[in-house]
Design an enzyme around this catalytic site. Structure first.
Site, PDB file in Angstrom:
ATOM      1  N   LEU B 129      13.760   6.158  -8.387  1.00  0.00           N
ATOM      2  CA  LEU B 129      13.820   7.489  -7.780  1.00  0.00           C
ATOM      3  C   LEU B 129      15.275   7.905  -7.623  1.00  0.00           C
ATOM      4  O   LEU B 129      16.100   7.127  -7.127  1.00  0.00           O
ATOM      5  CB  LEU B 129      13.150   7.478  -6.394  1.00  0.00           C
ATOM      6  N   ASP B 130      15.575   9.102  -8.072  1.00  0.00           N
ATOM      7  CA  ASP B 130      16.938   9.633  -7.939  1.00  0.00           C
ATOM      8  C   ASP B 130      16.961  10.536  -6.716  1.00  0.00           C
ATOM      9  O   ASP B 130      16.193  11.495  -6.638  1.00  0.00           O
ATOM     10  CB  ASP B 130      17.330  10.429  -9.187  1.00  0.00           C
ATOM     11  N   VAL B 131      17.829  10.211  -5.785  1.00  0.00           N
ATOM     12  CA  VAL B 131      17.800  10.902  -4.499  1.00  0.00           C
ATOM     13  C   VAL B 131      19.113  11.617  -4.222  1.00  0.00           C
ATOM     14  O   VAL B 131      20.190  11.050  -4.399  1.00  0.00           O
ATOM     15  CB  VAL B 131      17.521   9.872  -3.363  1.00  0.00           C
ATOM     16  N   ASN B 173      18.454   5.588  -6.892  1.00  0.00           N
ATOM     17  CA  ASN B 173      19.777   6.065  -7.278  1.00  0.00           C
ATOM     18  C   ASN B 173      20.244   7.080  -6.257  1.00  0.00           C
ATOM     19  O   ASN B 173      19.545   8.072  -6.012  1.00  0.00           O
ATOM     20  CB  ASN B 173      19.700   6.811  -8.623  1.00  0.00           C
TER      21      ASN B 173
END
Lengths: 205, 257
Positions: B129-131, B173
Site C-alpha cells: 500500500l502506498d500511503v 510505502n
C-alpha cells in the site's frame, strides 16, 4: 549426485546454485528414471500443503520417490512444505501427505502473548541431541517463512528447534528422512553448511 | 528470537535501477543484476525489487529480468510491480521469488490475495500500500499506480482486507518520506501495527541506521525497507550500494534487547 526433485514447487534454481557453489554434483529430477542417477534427494517446497501434494501426485514422481526413500533408503531432505508433506496430513488442507513421519502439521499458535504470522525472517536454531545437519555450523541462524509447524510424535527426531512464541521444530532427522522448516537455500553460509552436511550424511541403519 | 528485517529496496524501471524522491524525480542508479550481486556479498536479510515502470504503465512483470535476478539472488526476494493475478504470482514463485507483492490489483480486487495464497501459500503473498498524508489534514490516504490515483478506500479498510483475504505480509510505502532521509513515519507504522497481525514492512525515509533503530525499537519484529540510505553516499548522492556489516548489525540488535 544429489537430485533436486522438480515436482513443480520450490526454489529449484536456488538449490542448484547452492550445490554448485559447494562443488557438489547436483541435477534436477524430472522423470522417474532420473532417480537412479542420484544417491540422495532434496525435496524443495514453497506454499500450501494441499497444492504441494496435488503437484507431487500429478508429477509422476511420487511412486519412484517413495521407493527410493522407503525401499532403497536413500537420504532425502525436505525443505519447508517439502518437510511438511512427509507427514500424514496438515490442518492447513485436506490432502493426504506421504505419511513417512508420524505427527501433525498445525498452524502456529501461541499460548501466551501474540506473534505475527507467518513466521517470517531470521531466527536462531538450537541443536538438540545428536543430529548431523547442524554439525559445525558456527552461527545457526536461518531464514523462516511459514505459518504452519510440524509437531513430531517422537520428539527425539527433532534435532534443531527455534523459538517463536512457541517451540518451532526446525530440523528433523529420522534415519534417512530429514527436513528443515527453514530455507537453507536462502540462508547464506549457515544454509550452505547444512546442505554440505546433508550431502555427506550416512544414515544409521 | 526472530529479528526485525533490514531490507534494501530497489526500484527498477525498464530494466534499470532507479531512485525516486516522494515518488518523483527518478535518477538512474545502475544495473539490477550488479546490485543483487553486491547485496549478496553483504548478506542482506531480504531484498525488495519493485518495478515502478510496470506499476505506472499498468504493464505485466518483466519475467525475463525477474528470472535473471532470482537466479542471482542468494537472499529471500520480494518482487512487486505489475502483478496482475494469481497466475502471475505462481509463475513468479516458480522462478524463485520468495514473496510476491500485489498493489493495484489487490486494491481492485482483494480476492486475488486468497486465490494466490491457495497456490503458493499466504507466506508468499504480500500486499503493498502506498500511503500519503493529506496535505491539509495530515490524515493517511492510500494511492495506487505509483501515487497517481487516489483510492476510494481508507488505509484502515485496505489494511484489514489484506489480512482478511489471506495476505501474509503488508508492505507500506510512505510516499511523503521516500528519498528524503528524514526518518520513518512512526505514527504510520504504529497505526498499521494495530490494524493487522501479519508481518509489516515500512519503506521510505531512512536517512541513517539510527532511523532504523527508532523503527525497530519497542515494536514486534518488522521489516525496514531502505532505499536511498543503501544506494547513495554523501551530499552529492554518488551511487554507492551499502549495507551495515555484521558488527554494525550485531550492535543494532544488542541495543534493541
Amino acid at each position: 549426485m544429489i537430485g533436486v526433485v522438480d515436482y513443480g514447487l520450490g526454489n529449484i534454481p536456488a538449490f542448484l546454485r547452492a550445490f554448485n557453489q559447494l562443488n557438489i554434483p547436483v541435477r534436477r529430477v524430472t522423470q522417474p528414471e532420473d532417480f537412479k542417477h542420484v544417491s540422495r534427494m532434496l525435496l524443495p517446497g514453497v506454499g500450501a500443503f494441499d497444492w504441494a501434494m496435488l503437484k507431487l501426485n500429478a508429477s509422476g514422481l511420487r511412486d519412484e520417490l517413495e521407493l527410493q526413500v522407503k525401499d532403497l533408503g536413500k537420504p532425502v531432505l525436505g525443505v519447508c512444505v517439502g518437510l511438511q508433506i512427509f507427514f500424514e496430513s496438515s490442518s492447513e488442507g485436506s490432502q493426504q501427505g506421504l505419511g513417512w513421519l508420524k505427527g501433525s502439521v498445525e498452524a502456529i499458535k501461541v499460548s501466551k502473548g501474540r506473534v505475527r504470522l507467518p513466521h517470517m525472517g531470521w531466527n536462531d536454531v538450537n541443536g538438540r541431541g545428536e543430529g548431523v545437519l547442524l554439525q559445525n555450523i558456527a552461527s545457526p541462524s536461518f531464514y523462516f517463512l511459514h505459518s504452519y509447524r510440524v509437531v513430531l510424535q517422537d520428539i527425539q527426531l527433532a534435532k534443531g528447534v527455534a523459538h517463536y512464541g512457541t517451540e518451532i521444530t526446525a530440523v528433523v532427522e529420522s534415519f534417512n528422512i530429514m527436513g528443515t522448516q527453514f530455507h537453507p537455500e536462502k540462508s547464506y553460509k549457515a544454509g550452505l553448511a547444512l546442505l554440505k552436511n546433508f550431502s555427506e550424511v550416512t544414515p544409521s541403519a | 528470537m526472530l529479528r526485525s528485517r533490514l531490507i534494501p529496496t530497489l526500484l527498477v524501471d525498464q530494466g534499470a535501477v532507479v531512485k525516486t524522491v516522494q515518488f518523483g524525480s527518478p535518477t538512474y542508479v545502475g544495473d539490477p543484476i550488479n546490485a543483487v550481486r553486491v547485496f549478496n556479498d553483504k548478506e542482506v536479510d531480504e531484498l525488495v525489487v519493485a518495478d515502478i515502470g510496470a506499476t505506472s504503465r499498468r504493464s505485466a512483470p518483466n519475467f525475463d529480468l525477474i528470472e535473471r535476478l532470482a537466479n542471482e539472488c542468494y537472499m529471500p526476494l520480494c518482487y512487486v510491480g505489475g502483478v496482475r493475478d494469481e497466475f502471475d504470482v505462481e509463475r513468479l514463485v516458480s522462478l524463485g521469488i520468495e514473496k510476491v507483492g500485489l498493489s493495484s490489483s489487490f486494491v481492485q480486487d482483494p480476492c486475488v490475495l486468497s486465490k494466490a495464497a491457495q497456490r503458493v501459500g499466504s507466506q508468499s503473498v504480500a500486499a503493498v500500500l502506498d500511503v500519503k498524508r493529506n496535505s491539509s489534514t495530515q490524515a493517511f490516504e492510500v494511492r495506487t499506480h505509483r501515487g497517481q490515483e487516489p483510492s476510494l478506500y481508507s488505509l484502515r479498510e485496505l489494511s484489514t482486507a489484506v489480512e482478511q483475504f489471506g495476505g501474509g505480509e503488508l508492505l507500506v510505502n510512505s510516499i511523503d518520506r521516500e528519498g528524503t532521509g528524514t526518518g520513518y513515519d512512526l505514527e504510520l507504522i504504529d497505526h498499521i501495527l494495530e490494524l493487522v497481525q501479519i508481518p509489516v514492512t515500512l519503506i521510505g525515509g531512512a536517512g541513517s541506521l539510527e532511523h532504523v533503530f527508532d523503527l525497530f525499537h519497542g515494536r514486534t519484529p518488522i521489516g525496514a525497507g531502505v532505499g536511498s540510505l543503501f544506494t547513495f553516499k554523501g551530499k552529492f548522492r554518488a551511487v554507492l550500494l551499502s549495507y551495515p556489516n555484521m558488527v554494525e548489525r550485531l550492535e543494532l540488535f544488542e541495543r534493541l534487547k
